[in-house]
Design an enzyme around this catalytic site. Structure first.
Site, PDB file in Angstrom:
ATOM      1  N   GLU A   1    -120.378  53.535   3.985  1.00  0.00           N
ATOM      2  CA  GLU A   1    -120.659  54.029   5.328  1.00  0.00           C
ATOM      3  C   GLU A   1    -119.715  55.153   5.735  1.00  0.00           C
ATOM      4  O   GLU A   1    -120.130  56.136   6.346  1.00  0.00           O
ATOM      5  CB  GLU A   1    -120.568  52.865   6.322  1.00  0.00           C
ATOM      6  CG  GLU A   1    -121.015  53.219   7.727  1.00  0.00           C
ATOM      7  CD  GLU A   1    -121.026  52.008   8.645  1.00  0.00           C
ATOM      8  OE1 GLU A   1    -121.195  52.198   9.864  1.00  0.00           O
ATOM      9  OE2 GLU A   1    -120.877  50.877   8.150  1.00  0.00           O
TER      10      GLU A   1
ATOM     11  N   CYS B   1    -109.797  49.239   5.778  1.00  0.00           N
ATOM     12  CA  CYS B   1    -108.664  50.085   5.429  1.00  0.00           C
ATOM     13  C   CYS B   1    -107.563  50.031   6.482  1.00  0.00           C
ATOM     14  O   CYS B   1    -106.410  50.327   6.204  1.00  0.00           O
ATOM     15  CB  CYS B   1    -109.116  51.529   5.213  1.00  0.00           C
ATOM     16  SG  CYS B   1    -109.893  52.284   6.661  1.00  0.00           S
TER      17      CYS B   1
ATOM     18  N   HIS C   1    -109.140  39.364  21.312  1.00  0.00           N
ATOM     19  CA  HIS C   1    -108.861  40.278  20.202  1.00  0.00           C
ATOM     20  C   HIS C   1    -110.127  40.609  19.438  1.00  0.00           C
ATOM     21  O   HIS C   1    -110.393  41.779  19.136  1.00  0.00           O
ATOM     22  CB  HIS C   1    -107.827  39.658  19.264  1.00  0.00           C
ATOM     23  CG  HIS C   1    -107.394  40.574  18.159  1.00  0.00           C
ATOM     24  ND1 HIS C   1    -106.604  41.687  18.375  1.00  0.00           N
ATOM     25  CD2 HIS C   1    -107.683  40.577  16.830  1.00  0.00           C
ATOM     26  CE1 HIS C   1    -106.406  42.316  17.235  1.00  0.00           C
ATOM     27  NE2 HIS C   1    -107.058  41.663  16.277  1.00  0.00           N
TER      28      HIS C   1
ATOM     29  N   GLU D   1    -114.490  53.867  17.904  1.00  0.00           N
ATOM     30  CA  GLU D   1    -115.262  54.215  16.700  1.00  0.00           C
ATOM     31  C   GLU D   1    -116.284  53.118  16.406  1.00  0.00           C
ATOM     32  O   GLU D   1    -115.996  51.931  16.530  1.00  0.00           O
ATOM     33  CB  GLU D   1    -114.323  54.470  15.519  1.00  0.00           C
ATOM     34  CG  GLU D   1    -113.457  53.296  15.111  1.00  0.00           C
ATOM     35  CD  GLU D   1    -114.026  52.538  13.941  1.00  0.00           C
ATOM     36  OE1 GLU D   1    -115.133  52.875  13.507  1.00  0.00           O
ATOM     37  OE2 GLU D   1    -113.371  51.592  13.499  1.00  0.00           O
TER      38      GLU D   1
END
Length: 423
Positions: free
Chosen positions: A190, A50, A97, A112
């Site tokens: 999840e 997202c 990255h 997170e």
């Protein structure tokens, strides 16, 4: 093959662009095969969540423009429209990255943990599509090990901060107490599972979980002491919901303005909080224009998230140091692979010279030549041929005053200039 990471994320593009370039999970394998077949990349993996869509690849030829043009064609977005939102990371920057992404250092919520699972999913999808080769395979395995080290050696994941946690925090700010409230969760993945756990911790009164696969919704509902429904039943349950949190992979909105308007009438205009974490969006933007509806997108959670980041900053600095070291380790491995190709070429060349001279020696022996003379001639010719190229290079470098090449050859052949000449 040169490494490349190219993509967009929540820092560079609004949700309206991110949802246009997102890949549907059931199309990812085919998309990867098309990318490699197109010739833009020799190997590839796609991470689509997202908050980001990123292509990691080993370039077959050319540069990032080939991958950009493929993205443009695949999503029917003009390259000129897409380019301003893209970031491009070549080689070492691509490695850094990926390590930062998997370790949660590039996430909307610093540290997170969900992103590591999404990176693993991207790897498994690319593996199933057959679009991984040695370099990306090694990079993914290195990334998983580094992300684990960051979690183990730092406290970056110590406090429960995530998009799911931010959504529940927002619900607490609006309703103060969640006991006696009903939450309708769209999806059973999840993120929704994490939302459900946070809601249970806040003593939510009732949980309704809607999912395309009813069995999956039921399994999560049983675990969370909730109630499962199919996506077709959402409208019928909207009036019950004080809180709606959506995170499905649906390509079209599941909640439209008119059913919400009808639900508000049944609720006698008691307020509803709606948090849309999905990209593409699950809740039509027009819903946010209705009175008594508080609609937040994933981008709107930024301020709540910032308030929960302070405790992770020191840990993030420590994690960056780990990543600096691990980037260097991967690049050293990559250079060793490049050297391996040269070593194999050098060995093939030497073996070809050996075989040529050995064949001549055998012919001379078969003709009755003195074995000792043949052996001495073979050794002399082999030495001359093997040393011809480096000797010529050394003479040329010395004549041109190229001290760096002279020093490199001296180190490469471990020459000791102080040693006396052989008699």
């Amino acid at each position: 093959m040169p490494l490349l990471a190219i993509g967009i994320n929540h820092k560079t593009a609004p949700v309206s662009m991110r949802e246009r370039i997102a890949f549907a999970p059931d199309r990812l394998q085919q998309a990867l095969r098309e990318l490699v077949a197109d010739g833009a990349a020799h190997e590839a993996a796609i991470l689509s969540t997202c908050n980001r869509t990123e292509v990691y690849c080993g370039l077959a030829h050319g540069d990032h423009q080939d991958v950009l043009q493929w993205l443009s064609r695949y999503h029917a977005i003009p390259a000129a429209e897409l380019s301003p939102f893209l970031y491009v990371h070549p080689e070492q920057d691509a490695v850094r990255h990926m390590l930062r992404v998997a370790s949660g250092l590039d996430s909307m919520v610093l540290g997170e943990p969900q992103i590591l699972g999404q990176v693993k999913d991207a790897y498994q999808t690319a593996n199933a599509a057959g679009t991984l080769d040695t370099q990306l395979e090694r990079l993914f395995q290195h990334t998983f090990a580094v992300a684990k080290q960051v979690r183990t050696d730092t406290s970056i994941g110590a406090s429960p901060v995530s998009v799911a946690f931010a959504a529940v925090s927002l619900a607490r700010q609006i309703f103060d107490r969640l006991d006696g409230r009903t939450a309708l969760l769209l999806g059973a993945g999840e993120t929704v599972e994490l939302v459900a756990r946070h809601l249970r911790e806040q003593r939510i009164g009732r949980l309704v979980i809607a999912n395309r696969t009813l069995e999956r919704a039921h399994a999560l509902a049983v675990e969370m002491q909730g109630y499962a429904i199919g996506l077709a039943e959402i409208d019928a349950h909207l009036a019950e919901a004080d809180i709606v949190i959506a995170a499905t992979a649906s390509p079209e909105p599941l909640v439209l303005a008119e059913p919400v308007r009808q639900a508000l009438k049944k609720r006698r205009h008691q307020p509803m909080l709606m948090v849309d974490i999905a990209v593409p969006r699950d809740i039509a933007p027009a819903v946010g224009e209705l009175d008594d509806v508080y609609l937040y997108s994933v981008d709107d959670l930024q301020e709540i998230i910032r308030e929960n980041l302070r405790s992770r900053q020191a840990a993030a600095e420590q994690a960056e140091e780990i990543i600096d070291t691990q980037v260097a380790h991967f690049m050293a491995w990559q250079r060793a692979q490049d050297a391996g190709h040269l070593i194999r070429a050098l060995r093939r060349q030497a073996e070809a010279i050996r075989d040529e001279l050995l064949a001549k020696g055998r012919t001379q022996l078969a003709q009755g030549r003195d074995p000792l003379q043949v052996l001495e001639q073979l050794a002399h010719q082999l030495t001359n041929k093997l040393l011809h190229a480096p000797s010529a290079g050394l003479r040329e470098a010395s004549a041109q005053g190229d001290a760096d090449t002279v020093a490199m050859l001296s180190a490469l052949y471990r020459l000791d200039e102080t040693a006396p000449p052989r008699p």
